[in-house]
Design a protein around this motif. Sequence first.
Motif, short mmCIF file in Angstrom:
data_model
loop_
_atom_site.label_atom_id
_atom_site.label_comp_id
_atom_site.label_asym_id
_atom_site.label_seq_id
_atom_site.Cartn_x
_atom_site.Cartn_y
_atom_site.Cartn_z
N PHE A 1 0.84 -1.20 0.00
CA PHE A 1 0.00 0.00 0.00
C PHE A 1 0.87 1.25 0.00
O PHE A 1 2.02 1.19 0.45
N PRO A 2 0.30 2.36 -0.50
CA PRO A 2 1.08 3.60 -0.48
C PRO A 2 1.37 4.04 0.94
O PRO A 2 0.58 3.77 1.85
N VAL A 3 2.50 4.72 1.13
CA VAL A 3 2.80 5.22 2.47
C VAL A 3 2.10 6.54 2.73
O VAL A 3 2.15 7.05 3.84
N PHE A 4 1.49 7.14 1.72
CA PHE A 4 0.69 8.31 2.01
C PHE A 4 -0.65 8.28 1.31
O PHE A 4 -0.84 7.61 0.29
N GLU A 5 -1.60 8.98 1.91
CA GLU A 5 -2.98 8.99 1.44
C GLU A 5 -3.50 10.41 1.60
O GLU A 5 -2.89 11.24 2.27
N SER B 1 1.30 15.63 8.13
CA SER B 1 0.48 16.08 7.01
C SER B 1 1.16 17.22 6.28
O SER B 1 1.92 17.99 6.88
N PHE B 2 0.90 17.32 5.00
CA PHE B 2 1.49 18.41 4.21
C PHE B 2 0.64 18.59 2.95
O PHE B 2 -0.16 17.72 2.60
N GLU B 3 0.83 19.72 2.31
CA GLU B 3 0.09 19.98 1.07
C GLU B 3 0.95 19.63 -0.12
O GLU B 3 2.14 19.94 -0.14
N ASP B 4 0.35 19.01 -1.12
CA ASP B 4 1.12 18.77 -2.34
C ASP B 4 0.97 20.00 -3.24
O ASP B 4 0.37 21.00 -2.86
N ARG B 5 1.52 19.93 -4.43
CA ARG B 5 1.57 21.14 -5.27
C ARG B 5 0.18 21.58 -5.72
O ARG B 5 0.00 22.72 -6.12
N GLY C 1 -2.28 21.71 -3.74
CA GLY C 1 -2.96 22.24 -2.57
C GLY C 1 -3.79 21.20 -1.83
O GLY C 1 -4.55 21.53 -0.92
N GLU C 2 -3.60 19.94 -2.18
CA GLU C 2 -4.35 18.89 -1.50
C GLU C 2 -3.60 18.44 -0.25
O GLU C 2 -2.38 18.30 -0.26
N SER C 3 -4.34 18.21 0.83
CA SER C 3 -3.72 17.77 2.08
C SER C 3 -3.46 16.26 2.05
O SER C 3 -4.39 15.48 1.90
N LEU C 4 -2.20 15.90 2.20
CA LEU C 4 -1.80 14.49 2.22
C LEU C 4 -1.20 14.17 3.58
O LEU C 4 -0.73 15.05 4.28
N THR C 5 -1.20 12.89 3.92
CA THR C 5 -0.68 12.48 5.22
C THR C 5 0.10 11.18 5.09
O THR C 5 -0.36 10.24 4.43
N LEU C 6 1.28 11.16 5.70
CA LEU C 6 2.03 9.90 5.79
C LEU C 6 1.27 8.97 6.72
O LEU C 6 0.87 9.39 7.81
N ARG C 7 1.07 7.74 6.31
CA ARG C 7 0.17 6.87 7.06
C ARG C 7 0.62 6.69 8.52
O ARG C 7 1.75 6.31 8.77
N PRO C 8 -0.28 6.95 9.47
CA PRO C 8 0.04 6.72 10.88
C PRO C 8 -0.31 5.30 11.31
O PRO C 8 0.02 4.88 12.41
N GLU C 9 -1.00 4.56 10.46
CA GLU C 9 -1.39 3.18 10.75
C GLU C 9 -1.77 2.55 9.42
O GLU C 9 -1.92 3.24 8.41
N PHE C 10 -1.92 1.24 9.42
CA PHE C 10 -2.24 0.56 8.16
C PHE C 10 -3.73 0.50 7.85
O PHE C 10 -4.15 0.60 6.70
#
Length: 448
Positions: A45-49, A71-75, A77-86
């Motif tokens: 699975f992807p490490v970010f969603e 969490s961070f914004e991609d180019r 402007g969408e909010s993405l997050t590195l997965r904190p759990e599976f």
Amino acid sequence: MAKTKTPQAIRGTQDIFGAEAEAFAFVVETFERVRKLYRFRRAEFPVFEKTEVFARSIGETTDIVSKEMYSFEDRGGESLTLRPEFTAGIARAYLTNGWQQHAPVKLATHGPLFRYERPQKGRYRQFHQIDAEIIGAAEPQADVELLAMADQVIRELGIEGVTLHLNTLGDGDSREAWRAALVEHFRAVKDELSEESQERLEKNPLRILDSKDRRDQRFVADAPKIDAYLSDEARAFFDAVTSGLDAAGVKWKRAESLVRGLDYYRHTAFEFIPDEGSAAADALGSQSTILGGGRYDGLIESLGGPATPAVGWAAGIERLAMLVDRSQAPLDLVVFAEVEGFEPLAFEINRLLSQGRGYSDSENLQVEYLYSGSLKKRYQKAKSTGAMRGLVVERHDEAICQVRLRDLNVDRERPVRNRVEEALAEHFELLETKHMNAHTWVLVERRK
RNA sequence: GCGAUCGUAGCUCAGUUGGUUAGAGCGCCGGUUUGUGGUACCGGAGGUCGGGGGUUCGAGACCCCUCGAUCGCCCCA
């Protein structure tokens, strides 16, 4: 010219090496082996969603969502997050890929997770888990199978003194009724609770039950029990799980105040925890849970999917690795040239020895090839590798070369000679001679 | 987010109540020795004492800030 500063690693990340890395790999290998035995299917699975995947499923009020996500914004402007759990990401994948067609589906995965927290023993900002889920099965037998697999992973890792703590949170109605009773119970003594628990009273009252504060524990003892609020269905479900575990020979212990941190859990909740005073408990410090999970029948709905029952668990690889003892296997043989210019020949022979030759792992030789340093250094290094014997490539006037097997650290017994001879004989015409105590082969010519 | 402890060579550490050119062991490199060779001896490279500011005639040592590490709290695997 100013010297370039070396950048530091990010706080809470780790570079793993040596015995710890071997232990880490051993955990993953063992998990992989066991999940195949249980026919769990490997998935990646992807490490970010998108941030909402976690925000909606985990519960807006939990600390994970409110302050621990990377969490961070991609180019765009969408909010993405590195997965904190599976689990949340897997639920998303289940829906967007139409895996309903495989239901019930048993999935296994492992990899890095990220949580913006203060690092401490057994806790990192980038950490790693092994994870197993069964999606689309409402039967208590699924809980039993999942737990049996977890139990087997721990046992095959050789970890002792760890017990399965088991509880039920009931179905949605049971859980709500119980929660209301708990709030009422604790509100009556609110002023005598710890500051943290007064906070929890509003946000997450179930959490008061596993407070470490003595002031709270007095009131936890006589707090309402979930059992009194279980519906008949919920009780029957839990009974089926426990009797299934008994039948499967999985030892467990009822833990009435065990609750899970995340909102989406229903019915079965469990943790594998080291026993008080065990070596495992010592090794882990205050981060004691090594494997945790439960049933999350409500999660997939919260992501816009159909009502879908599911159970799963995850375990921290670093924490498990602290409990297994692994060091690198001892080296059997070092190969090196004793004469300058014979290095290519030494490497050729090294390769013959380390190539897969159809032996099983336990029969294959671990061989290291030395090439750096002066000739004297090579002998020093040969000994310090801890290798049992050295294979030295020497000059021979009437042949390609002469290969001598010498004792280096002979405290361990492992037959090497026949294996070496076999490998050499496949590629060279040999002349075997005894030379002092050492075994020597003269490599007369290459075979066609 | 909060608290405690800590931060001197690649590694493990010593540096006395602040006082001259900052040390040891291990490791690394070189030399001598050693006729199964990781020994012994000699020599060498390597440190802006985490970073910045301050107190002082003088600071690795004292004060403040900052970064990092470790452990604990919250929370969690």
